[in-house]
Scaffold this motif. Sequence first.
Motif, PDB file in Angstrom:
ATOM      1  N   PRO A  91      36.688  41.677  45.196  1.00  0.00           N
ATOM      2  CA  PRO A  91      37.373  41.986  43.939  1.00  0.00           C
ATOM      3  C   PRO A  91      36.922  43.327  43.364  1.00  0.00           C
ATOM      4  O   PRO A  91      37.734  44.070  42.798  1.00  0.00           O
ATOM      5  N   MET A  95      39.582  46.414  42.533  1.00  0.00           N
ATOM      6  CA  MET A  95      39.784  47.064  41.232  1.00  0.00           C
ATOM      7  C   MET A  95      39.512  48.571  41.345  1.00  0.00           C
ATOM      8  O   MET A  95      40.251  49.388  40.784  1.00  0.00           O
ATOM      9  N   SER A 166      34.746  33.733  41.900  1.00  0.00           N
ATOM     10  CA  SER A 166      35.741  34.041  40.856  1.00  0.00           C
ATOM     11  C   SER A 166      36.579  32.809  40.505  1.00  0.00           C
ATOM     12  O   SER A 166      36.905  32.007  41.381  1.00  0.00           O
ATOM     13  N   GLU A 170      40.264  34.428  36.250  1.00  0.00           N
ATOM     14  CA  GLU A 170      39.792  35.798  36.522  1.00  0.00           C
ATOM     15  C   GLU A 170      40.704  36.479  37.545  1.00  0.00           C
ATOM     16  O   GLU A 170      41.081  37.641  37.395  1.00  0.00           O
ATOM     17  N   ASP A 174      42.970  39.736  36.973  1.00  0.00           N
ATOM     18  CA  ASP A 174      42.796  40.857  37.892  1.00  0.00           C
ATOM     19  C   ASP A 174      44.133  41.348  38.452  1.00  0.00           C
ATOM     20  O   ASP A 174      44.425  42.545  38.483  1.00  0.00           O
ATOM     21  N   ARG A 178      45.963  44.888  37.875  1.00  0.00           N
ATOM     22  CA  ARG A 178      46.302  45.785  38.989  1.00  0.00           C
ATOM     23  C   ARG A 178      47.802  46.067  39.042  1.00  0.00           C
ATOM     24  O   ARG A 178      48.219  47.189  39.324  1.00  0.00           O
TER      25      ARG A 178
END
Length: 453
Positions: A91, A95, A166, A170, A174, A178
């Motif tokens: 992750p 990101m 995660s 979350e 995320d 994104r």
Amino acid sequence: MGINIALDGPSGAGKSTIAKAVAAKMKYVYVDTGAMYRAVACYMVTSGTDFEDTSAIINKLNDISIKLEYMDGAQHVILNGEDVSDKIRTPEISMAASKTSAIPEVRTFLFDLQQTMAKENDIIMDGRDIGTVVLPNADVKIFLTASAEARAQRRFKELQEKGDPSTYEEVLRDIEQRDYNDTHRETAPLKKADDAVEVDTTALDLQQSIDEICRVIADKLSEKKNNASLTVKKERTPRVLMEVHPISKTNKVNPLRVFGYGILRWVTIGIYHIYYDIKWEGVENVPKDGGNIFASNHRSYQDPVFIALHARVPLSYMAKEELFQGNKAFKWLISKLGAFPVSRGKGDTAAIDTSIEKLESGRNLAIFPEGTRSKDGKVGKGKTGVALIAAVAQTKIIPVGITFEGKLKFRKKVTVRYGKPIIPSEIGADNTDSGSLKVLKNRVMEDITSLVH
Ligand code: DC
């Protein structure tokens, strides 16, 4: 240049899994451009770069070498000689890649590598800007989507399998972040190309998604192939033989002549009824005016007379040039009867001009498209001349079938059938392209054949 398939879409839509499966099935190279951005991000993370410092990121691009290698069909991402294929799937790197990929210099840095791979191989390339920027001329463009929730669910499951701690919330957050980054950046934002096919996989499982993508690719490639062959056909500009110049139907043969000709016709019809067992059918199909073409099968020297006897306006007809070369008296006679010479098989343009002049002058014209007499009564192949003359003059063709058994002799049963007039423009021959002439000629020959029985 290989076959290029562009597959774009947001994070987690299943692009890479699907592209891998499709590439394996079609024996294409799978190019995962996301992995290239991840490799750049990986370098920035491991080298402790400040993500707010864009110029530092740009400077560090000089230190990076990225290669995609294929081992046992699997793509490996090599960053400065190190295989980072697994390392880039966290992750954190996701990101970071989303952030660094917004920098135009990063995109330019990877652009050449992506284009070179597409030039050298049959590829399926996945990313965000493949159909819009990297391969705008891709053979097939697909935009793969799924709801953010469905994508988060899939990614969450994947991370769980890898032991990542995660939570679903979350992961969803995320993905949404994104999506926002990818669609709102200034350079090459994620967006569907106008000519891309959109496939939504929210309700599809993996196999169904793969099948759907394969179907879209197969359809698009075959559509492209058909269009290409059509274009090739279209590009072969049809030969325009002569320009269309419709005859004017106002020119009429002298009425006195028509009257005299009428008397002569009826006398001859009477004589022919005595000499032959003859009948004419479809006389109602014969136009009352002139300027028409009578296209007939060819059985005997009597054919021009057989055809002419129910045409009210005198006929002209082509006769082989040899007939005009012998006896002068014979030449005079056949000329008076309306014959003019044609050299067979040589595409005699003078004869075509004369034919059109005859039609223009208001006379009818008899043509035997087979060019030669048929001994067994079967209708042979026709030549295109009849279609050319009719198309240039834009005048009707009256198909004629002459039938008798064996040799023509006293009291022979003869049938002369006139078919329905063929109007060239009604079957697409409003021009003289070779294709249109062929259609017209074929129609004439079919009609003649159907009248011979
Ligand atoms: O497809 P992925 O999740 O592996 O991509 C990682 C990141 O790289 C993603 O946030 C968007 C970016 N990316 C991009 O901007 N352009 C591409 N052609 C491919 C990926």
